[in-house]
Scaffold this active site. Structure first.
Site, PDB file in Angstrom:
ATOM      1  CB  VAL A  34      -1.003   0.011   1.186  1.00 54.01           C
ATOM      2  CG1 VAL A  34      -1.915  -1.177   1.118  1.00 54.01           C
ATOM      3  CG2 VAL A  34      -0.292   0.076   2.520  1.00 54.01           C
ATOM      4  CD  GLU A 130     -14.004 -12.176   1.352  1.00 56.31           C
ATOM      5  OE1 GLU A 130     -13.895 -11.587   0.278  1.00 56.31           O
ATOM      6  OE2 GLU A 130     -14.709 -13.205   1.485  1.00 56.31           O
ATOM      7  CB  ILE A 137     -13.270 -19.236   2.295  1.00 57.04           C
ATOM      8  CG1 ILE A 137     -13.065 -20.488   3.145  1.00 57.04           C
ATOM      9  CG2 ILE A 137     -13.356 -19.578   0.822  1.00 57.04           C
ATOM     10  CD1 ILE A 137     -14.179 -21.521   3.008  1.00 57.04           C
ATOM     11  CD  GLU A 191     -21.296 -17.069  16.446  1.00 57.60           C
ATOM     12  OE1 GLU A 191     -21.334 -15.923  16.901  1.00 57.60           O
ATOM     13  OE2 GLU A 191     -20.489 -17.418  15.569  1.00 57.60           O
ATOM     14  CE  LYS A 206     -20.838 -17.536   9.281  1.00 57.31           C
ATOM     15  NZ  LYS A 206     -20.346 -18.710  10.006  1.00 57.31           N
ATOM     16  N   GLY A 303     -12.094 -18.661  13.542  1.00 60.36           N
ATOM     17  CA  GLY A 303     -10.805 -18.648  14.240  1.00 60.36           C
ATOM     18  C   GLY A 303     -10.118 -17.305  14.091  1.00 60.36           C
TER      19      GLY A 303
HETATM   20  P1  NAP Z   1     -15.253 -11.688  20.935  1.00 55.63           P
HETATM   21  O1  NAP Z   1     -14.081 -12.578  21.086  1.00 55.63           O
HETATM   22  O2  NAP Z   1     -16.397 -11.834  21.865  1.00 55.63           O
HETATM   23  O3  NAP Z   1     -14.703 -10.181  20.998  1.00 55.63           O
HETATM   24  C1  NAP Z   1     -15.561  -9.064  21.046  1.00 55.63           C
HETATM   25  C2  NAP Z   1     -14.729  -7.855  21.396  1.00 55.63           C
HETATM   26  O4  NAP Z   1     -15.545  -6.700  21.361  1.00 55.63           O
HETATM   27  C3  NAP Z   1     -14.130  -7.912  22.815  1.00 55.63           C
HETATM   28  O5  NAP Z   1     -12.830  -7.385  22.805  1.00 55.63           O
HETATM   29  C4  NAP Z   1     -15.056  -7.015  23.631  1.00 55.63           C
HETATM   30  O6  NAP Z   1     -14.402  -6.369  24.695  1.00 55.63           O
HETATM   31  C5  NAP Z   1     -15.461  -6.001  22.589  1.00 55.63           C
HETATM   32  N1  NAP Z   1     -16.775  -5.432  22.851  1.00 55.63           N
HETATM   33  C6  NAP Z   1     -17.964  -6.083  22.838  1.00 55.63           C
HETATM   34  N2  NAP Z   1     -18.962  -5.205  23.116  1.00 55.63           N
HETATM   35  C7  NAP Z   1     -18.388  -4.010  23.312  1.00 55.63           C
HETATM   36  C8  NAP Z   1     -18.870  -2.717  23.628  1.00 55.63           C
HETATM   37  N3  NAP Z   1     -20.169  -2.493  23.812  1.00 55.63           N
HETATM   38  N4  NAP Z   1     -17.972  -1.707  23.743  1.00 55.63           N
HETATM   39  C9  NAP Z   1     -16.650  -1.915  23.573  1.00 55.63           C
HETATM   40  N5  NAP Z   1     -16.126  -3.117  23.255  1.00 55.63           N
HETATM   41  C10 NAP Z   1     -16.985  -4.142  23.126  1.00 55.63           C
HETATM   42  O7  NAP Z   1     -15.866 -11.801  19.450  1.00 55.63           O
HETATM   43  P2  NAP Z   1     -15.132 -12.321  18.139  1.00 55.63           P
HETATM   44  O8  NAP Z   1     -15.230 -13.799  18.079  1.00 55.63           O
HETATM   45  O9  NAP Z   1     -13.822 -11.661  17.988  1.00 55.63           O
HETATM   46  O10 NAP Z   1     -16.147 -11.798  17.019  1.00 55.63           O
HETATM   47  C11 NAP Z   1     -16.181 -10.454  16.626  1.00 55.63           C
HETATM   48  C12 NAP Z   1     -17.046 -10.286  15.387  1.00 55.63           C
HETATM   49  O11 NAP Z   1     -16.516 -11.075  14.329  1.00 55.63           O
HETATM   50  C13 NAP Z   1     -18.491 -10.756  15.554  1.00 55.63           C
HETATM   51  O12 NAP Z   1     -19.336  -9.942  14.773  1.00 55.63           O
HETATM   52  C14 NAP Z   1     -18.464 -12.181  14.984  1.00 55.63           C
HETATM   53  O13 NAP Z   1     -19.737 -12.613  14.517  1.00 55.63           O
HETATM   54  C15 NAP Z   1     -17.504 -11.983  13.839  1.00 55.63           C
HETATM   55  N6  NAP Z   1     -16.839 -13.212  13.390  1.00 55.63           N
HETATM   56  C16 NAP Z   1     -16.157 -13.984  14.281  1.00 55.63           C
HETATM   57  C17 NAP Z   1     -15.497 -15.107  13.836  1.00 55.63           C
HETATM   58  C18 NAP Z   1     -14.705 -15.968  14.781  1.00 55.63           C
HETATM   59  O14 NAP Z   1     -14.118 -16.964  14.333  1.00 55.63           O
HETATM   60  N7  NAP Z   1     -14.625 -15.636  16.059  1.00 55.63           N
HETATM   61  C19 NAP Z   1     -15.543 -15.478  12.477  1.00 55.63           C
HETATM   62  C20 NAP Z   1     -16.239 -14.655  11.583  1.00 55.63           C
HETATM   63  C21 NAP Z   1     -16.868 -13.514  12.049  1.00 55.63           C
HETATM   64  P3  NAP Z   1     -13.776  -7.184  25.928  1.00 55.63           P
HETATM   65  O15 NAP Z   1     -12.626  -7.965  25.330  1.00 55.63           O
HETATM   66  O16 NAP Z   1     -13.295  -6.157  26.884  1.00 55.63           O
HETATM   67  O17 NAP Z   1     -14.853  -8.060  26.442  1.00 55.63           O
HETATM   68  N1  HSE Z   2     -19.863 -19.949  15.016  1.00 56.62           N
HETATM   69  C1  HSE Z   2     -19.369 -19.752  13.695  1.00 56.62           C
HETATM   70  C2  HSE Z   2     -19.100 -21.137  13.075  1.00 56.62           C
HETATM   71  C3  HSE Z   2     -18.108 -18.907  13.723  1.00 56.62           C
HETATM   72  O1  HSE Z   2     -19.174 -22.148  13.803  1.00 56.62           O
HETATM   73  O2  HSE Z   2     -18.876 -21.208  11.882  1.00 56.62           O
HETATM   74  C4  HSE Z   2     -17.697 -18.353  12.378  1.00 56.62           C
HETATM   75  O3  HSE Z   2     -18.639 -17.495  11.827  1.00 56.62           O
END
Ligand code: NAP
Ligand code: HSE
Length: 431
Positions: A34, A130, A137, A191, A206, A303
């Site tokens: 970039v 994405e 993927i 979740e 999705k 992940g």
């Molecule tokens: P997570 O581990 O629960 O992390 C959420 C983060 O957001 C934490 O750091 C939390 O703070 C912060 N947070 C939540 N509410 C907040 C608020 N009101 N104000 C300020 N900070 C706040 O979730 P994640 O698994 O990373 O997922 C995040 C997003 O990615 C979600 O939309 C999920 O659907 C999407 N996603 C996740 C995955 C996966 O593999 N995990 C895959 C695809 C998409 P604290 O740390 O202080 O609690």
């Molecule tokens: N809970 C979701 C899964 C995480 O099992 O695929 C990724 O979106």
């Protein structure tokens, strides 16, 4: 071009820490692509005192989201905190303040994606997502770039890792549903409330995002017909195997003559189908285009680092657009009005498992009902049930309309020779 691109992060959990880690570790490659450094300048979390698996200066972390949103230094907001209503408001305000947004939030996009994309375009900003479908993927980019010349007719996806893990372990190792769900939670795919995984809601979100992009129309979560895996039994999986099929939670999006269907349901696939060999927590999306024919995309659907790769790749696209001065210009207004198919237009094969009274005339009654609804048998298996005057009958039908099949199903639940309808699933990928 700015001296550096400054990123504000909302959330520092599983995905957020992966994003910071990639930005830190791949700085050289990012700068090469970039043309300037990428800096994380502010991060909002819920609890500042929480121990984190990442090194980040204390003064960058805040519990006040406003500090990130209103920071004039921030060029790009990466939203990886989740949530719907409040988060929609934060993203909208960020875009109105001319900050580009990258998000992984499938729950929000499946409900309000079209509206947010409009706000982005109106403000000359990018909004990329994405990571919201199939984690690592690059399926959305493949649809919007690599396959942009084609007309997509069908997408079938294993887009939820938790349910794929559960079905794989139940089928291959005979593990119980409850035990495997617990393992998936411990491994971090599920979740926080696994209902949205096992009842198919996560996959439906999705599929709404995929169908909107693939068919250039506005498919919302409510348009997706959804059934999860909580009713799938070990006996169902046993009979699938006996008949040469594999059960998967399949998201299906199909378009015929401009009319579409989008569903998520446990589905039997012939063992030779490419999606049948996608196991454990892996995801895959099979895409059929009129010109390209069959393609398939495979990889980790969740992940920290796989998902963060998708997020940071979106960030790279934003930065390239900044360099070219074309932010906000890649938002495509949907080309087609959404027209959903009626039940008479949705065609499929079905698997049906019945317990029937084991006496003369039973089969004649059942075959008459099938004939009445114009549903024909492709495969049939009958086994006596030990110690009872019942037999188990497993049927795979030929293709039939959803309407005919549902009417037949209703009649079978009310006819005297059928003791119980044990289960019924869609079958895809046959002739
Ligand atoms: P997570 O581990 O629960 O992390 C959420 C983060 O957001 C934490 O750091 C939390 O703070 C912060 N947070 C939540 N509410 C907040 C608020 N009101 N104000 C300020 N900070 C706040 O979730 P994640 O698994 O990373 O997922 C995040 C997003 O990615 C979600 O939309 C999920 O659907 C999407 N996603 C996740 C995955 C996966 O593999 N995990 C895959 C695809 C998409 P604290 O740390 O202080 O609690
Ligand atoms: N809970 C979701 C899964 C995480 O099992 O695929 C990724 O979106």
């Amino acid at each position: 071009m700015a001296k550096s691109v400054r990123v504000g992060l909302l959330g520092l959990g599983t995905v957020g820490t992966g994003v910071v880690s990639i930005i830190q570790r791949h700085q050289k490659e990012l700068q090469h692509q970039v043309g300037c450094p990428v800096e994380v300048v502010k991060v909002a979390v819920r609890d500042k005192t929480k121990a984190r698996n990442i090194k980040l200066a204390d003064e960058l972390i805040t519990e006040d989201i406003e500090e990130v949103l209103s920071d004039p230094e921030v060029d790009v907001i990466i939203e990886v905190m989740g949530g719907i209503d409040a988060t929609k408001n934060y993203i909208t305000r960020a875009l109105q303040q001319k900050k580009h947004v990258v998000t992984a939030n499938k729950d929000l996009l499946a409900l309000h994606g079209a509206e947010l994309l409009k706000v982005a375009a109106e403000n000359g900003c990018d909004l990329f997502y994405e990571a919201s479908v199939a984690g690592g993927i690059p399926i959305l980019r493949s649809l919007s770039d690599g396959l942009s010349a084609d007309r997509i007719t069908k997408m079938m996806g294993i887009v939820n890792g938790t349910t794929n893990y559960i079905l794989t372990k139940m089928s291959q190792e005979g593990s119980s549903y409850d035990d495997v769900l617990k393992q998936a939670q411990e491994l971090g795919f599920a979740e926080s409330d696994p209902t949205s995984d096992v009842e198919g809601l996560d996959a439906a979100r999705k599929m709404a995002i995929l169908a909107s992009l693939g068919f250039s129309t506005n498919v919302s979560f409510g348009d997706v017909s959804v059934r999860g895996i909580s009713e799938v039994t070990e006996a169902d999986l046993y009979y699938c195997e006996q008949l040469g099929y594999t059960m998967k939670l399949i998201g299906l999006a199909k378009r015929d003559d401009g009319r579409i269907e989008v569903s998520v349901q446990p589905t039997l696939l012939p063992n030779a189908h490419p999606l049948a060999s996608v196991h454990n927590e892996y995801n895959a999306v099979y895409v059929h285009g009129e010109a390209v024919g069959e393609t398939m995309f495979y990889g980790p659907g969740a992940g920290s680092l796989p998902t963060a790769t998708a997020v940071v790749s979106d960030l790279v696209t934003v930065m390239r657009n900044m360099r070219l001065g074309v932010n906000g210009q890649s938002v495509l207004v949907p080309l087609h009005e959404k027209v959903l198919k009626e039940a008479t237009e949705i065609e499929s094969q079905y698997f049906l498992r019945l317990n029937v009274i084991d006496k003369a005339g039973t089969f004649s009654t059942i075959t008459s009902l099938f004939a009445e609804y114009e549903v024909s048998f492709e495969k049939l298996l009958q086994l006596p049930i030990d110690g009872e005057e019942l037999a188990e009958v497993i049927i795979i039908t030929h293709k039939t309309s959803k309407e005919n099949y549902e009417n037949l199903y209703q009649r079978l639940t009310n006819v005297e020779v059928v003791d119980s309808v044990q289960s019924s699933y869609r079958v895809e990928g046959g002739k």
